[in-house]
Write a protein that holds these residues in place. Structure first.
Motif, PDB file in Angstrom:
ATOM      1  N   PRO A 112       0.665  -1.293   0.039  1.00  0.00           N
ATOM      2  CA  PRO A 112       0.086  -0.101  -0.083  1.00  0.00           C
ATOM      3  C   PRO A 112       0.961   1.155   0.047  1.00  0.00           C
ATOM      4  CG  PRO A 112      -0.888  -1.781   1.479  1.00  0.00           C
ATOM      5  CD  PRO A 112       0.293  -2.303   0.842  1.00  0.00           C
ATOM      6  N   GLU A 113       1.855   1.431   0.823  1.00  0.00           N
ATOM      7  CA  GLU A 113       2.663   2.452   0.531  1.00  0.00           C
ATOM      8  C   GLU A 113       3.404   2.825  -0.448  1.00  0.00           C
ATOM      9  OE1 GLU A 113       2.285   0.971   4.904  1.00  0.00           O
ATOM     10  OE2 GLU A 113       3.003   0.088   2.989  1.00  0.00           O
ATOM     11  N   THR A 114       3.750   1.782  -1.166  1.00  0.00           N
ATOM     12  CA  THR A 114       4.369   1.878  -2.593  1.00  0.00           C
ATOM     13  C   THR A 114       3.226   2.559  -3.694  1.00  0.00           C
ATOM     14  OG1 THR A 114       5.698   0.118  -2.324  1.00  0.00           O
ATOM     15  CG2 THR A 114       5.356   0.818  -4.507  1.00  0.00           C
ATOM     16  N   LEU A 115       1.847   1.922  -3.265  1.00  0.00           N
ATOM     17  CA  LEU A 115       0.786   2.651  -4.080  1.00  0.00           C
ATOM     18  C   LEU A 115       0.533   4.174  -3.996  1.00  0.00           C
ATOM     19  CD1 LEU A 115      -1.999  -0.389  -3.814  1.00  0.00           C
ATOM     20  CD2 LEU A 115      -0.251  -0.122  -5.697  1.00  0.00           C
ATOM     21  N   LEU A 116       0.642   4.368  -2.689  1.00  0.00           N
ATOM     22  CA  LEU A 116       0.631   5.903  -2.576  1.00  0.00           C
ATOM     23  C   LEU A 116       1.803   6.813  -3.039  1.00  0.00           C
ATOM     24  CD1 LEU A 116      -0.225   6.075   1.341  1.00  0.00           C
ATOM     25  CD2 LEU A 116      -1.747   6.863  -0.718  1.00  0.00           C
TER      26      LEU A 116
ATOM     27  N   LYS B 212      10.883   9.792  -7.319  1.00  0.00           N
ATOM     28  CA  LYS B 212      11.884   8.954  -8.137  1.00  0.00           C
ATOM     29  C   LYS B 212      12.728   8.153  -7.599  1.00  0.00           C
ATOM     30  CE  LYS B 212      10.739  11.782 -12.220  1.00  0.00           C
ATOM     31  NZ  LYS B 212      11.257  12.343 -13.565  1.00  0.00           N
ATOM     32  N   GLN B 213      13.397   9.003  -6.315  1.00  0.00           N
ATOM     33  CA  GLN B 213      14.253   8.346  -5.781  1.00  0.00           C
ATOM     34  C   GLN B 213      13.643   7.103  -4.645  1.00  0.00           C
ATOM     35  OE1 GLN B 213      16.068  11.623  -3.538  1.00  0.00           O
ATOM     36  NE2 GLN B 213      17.976  11.781  -4.967  1.00  0.00           N
ATOM     37  N   VAL B 214      12.420   7.339  -4.276  1.00  0.00           N
ATOM     38  CA  VAL B 214      11.820   6.175  -3.479  1.00  0.00           C
ATOM     39  C   VAL B 214      11.565   5.205  -4.236  1.00  0.00           C
ATOM     40  CG1 VAL B 214       9.634   5.734  -2.296  1.00  0.00           C
ATOM     41  CG2 VAL B 214      10.866   8.113  -1.856  1.00  0.00           C
ATOM     42  N   LEU B 215      11.240   5.271  -5.568  1.00  0.00           N
ATOM     43  CA  LEU B 215      10.902   4.428  -6.364  1.00  0.00           C
ATOM     44  C   LEU B 215      12.144   3.686  -7.067  1.00  0.00           C
ATOM     45  CD1 LEU B 215       7.866   5.697  -8.089  1.00  0.00           C
ATOM     46  CD2 LEU B 215       7.628   3.919  -6.620  1.00  0.00           C
ATOM     47  N   GLY B 216      13.273   4.007  -6.635  1.00  0.00           N
ATOM     48  CA  GLY B 216      14.444   3.668  -7.374  1.00  0.00           C
ATOM     49  C   GLY B 216      14.599   3.852  -9.008  1.00  0.00           C
TER      50      GLY B 216
END
Length: 427
Positions: free
Chosen positions: A305-309, A419-423
């Motif tokens: 869920p955190e990645t969906l946000l 973008k950094q969070v998603l790598g």
């Protein structure tokens, strides 16, 4: 071939005198040799479209100063026809096709190759054009700009001028741009279970806010599931459930994330302000759904869920794009033109500039660029950019250097970008 080299080659080819003359003849803009040539018509309109108070007199002066062509205001005015509009439209379409697609990878979800979204923005026109371009609500005349964009690379797939009264949900053209392993992230205006089904059939993924009037089913017996009542009773802060969505009973996940108290209060304030602006009555009691962010998606459960946000927050890039083109590329107020073709040519000029801006930003792969800051630099140098098109120099590479000096995002370890969070990295 690098993105910079490929983009430069394609842009210089499109903006060459030979190609523009060919397009002008195909669309009927120019039938025989005259004072005004296609390249000057395009470049001068493009440069002046970024000026908030330009006029036909200014354009005539630009022809004289930059091209040494003495042309009257009347001669320019006669060019504002459907043929000129078609010419500008074709230039825009070819320029979008020139965009070199960067290959990216997302460490957080490595099976996703592109993250695409579609959204619209209304442009107000002069009231005298209401019969041809009827507006919506408080706008007597206007058009709608449907935009399809990769929100990781900021590359544009389509800029489509439509009727202001066309419902976003009926706009299905964005589905033509969905490919295998794409992720489509759209807001509620485009919520349609049949569209989700098409995306899934293309072996792609969707992520959308949940439209609370949609029927959902639970379990193998396909029993209707009352999500609202369930959320009222649960004490959990995150709810995940495999469901069947809508009439097609499309298998997918529903994920509900409870808002923190401060975010919930802010949402209520935002809803009240939105109702006030639209003239709607304020609801006496908030809906249970106001307290939650609810997604439907066919992404696997490994995408938490955190990645969906985080993924959904990428939609802000297209909102930023609209803000940039209205603030810097003179699309905030398009009400000065009473001639419908002059209005459309002005809009197309700004959109062509917008595509050039995103192409330059896309080519900077080693840094994360602020589109807002890049636009400021772009506007300052657009005239020099066009002057370099006919030379042996690389206008794209030159403009990229200018943007790189001023528009790099400032990210810190304590405050990483989305973008950094998603790598995100470029393959």
């Amino acid at each position: 071939m690098s993105i910079v080299t490929e983009t430069t080659r394609k842009v210089k080819s499109l903006f060459s005198s030979e190609r523009l003359d060919s397009l002008a003849k195909e669309t009927g803009l120019i039938k025989r040799k005259k004072k005004i040539v296609a390249k000057d018509f395009l470049s001068h309109h493009l440069c002046l479209s970024l000026s908030k108070e330009s006029s036909i007199a200014d354009l005539a002066e630009e022809f004289l100063d930059s091209s040494n062509i003495d042309v009257s205001k009347q001669a320019i005015h006669k060019k504002y026809t459907a043929k000129a509009t078609h010419f500008m439209h074709h230039v825009l379409e070819e320029l979008i096709d020139c965009t070199a697609q960067a290959q990216i990878s997302l460490t957080a979800i490595p099976f996703i190759q592109r993250v695409k979204t579609v959204d619209s923005s209304c442009l107000k026109l002069n009231e005298d054009l209401a019969e041809r371009f009827p507006g919506l609500r408080n706008q007597k005349a206007g058009i709608k700009l449907q935009t399809i964009m990769d929100v990781v690379t900021n590359s544009l797939y389509s800029l489509d001028i439509r009727s202001a009264r066309e419902n976003d949900q009926s706009y299905k053209q964005y589905l033509d741009y969905i490919e295998s392993n794409d992720l489509s992230i759209n807001d509620l205006g485009y919520f349609c279970v049949e569209s989700f089904k098409i995306i899934q059939e293309k072996k792609a993924f969707f992520l959308s806010r949940f439209l609370k009037t949609t029927t959902i089913y639970s379990g193998s017996k396909k029993v209707k599931f009352d999500l609202g009542q369930f959320l009222k009773k649960t004490k959990k802060s995150i709810v995940e459930k495999n469901i069947l969505l809508g009439a097609p009973k499309l298998p997918c996940r529903i994920v509900a994330i409870r808002l923190p108290p401060e975010a919930y209060q802010q949402r209520l304030k935002n809803l009240a302000e939105k109702n006030r602006k639209n003239g709607h009555k304020q609801k006496s009691n908030p809906s249970v759904f106001d307290e939650w962010t609810v997604f439907v998606t066919n992404l696997p459960s490994s995408v938490i869920p955190e990645t969906l946000l985080t993924l959904y927050s990428l939609r802000w890039q297209i909102e930023l794009f609209f803000k940039v083109i209205k603030t810097f590329l003179n699309l905030r107020d398009t009400t000065t033109h009473q001639n419908p073709h002059k209005a459309l040519i002005s809009i197309y000029s700004s959109l062509i500039a917008a595509v050039l801006l995103t192409q330059c930003s896309l080519a900077i792969v080693d840094e994360e660029i602020s589109l807002y800051k890049a636009a400021k630099t772009f506007v300052k140098h657009i005239k020099q950019f066009f002057n370099m098109i006919s030379t042996n120099k690389s206008p794209i590479r030159w403009l990229i250097k200018k943007i790189t000096r001023t528009a790099i995002k400032e990210c810190t370890p304590k405050r990483p970008s989305t973008k950094q969070v998603l790598g995100v990295f470029y393959a």
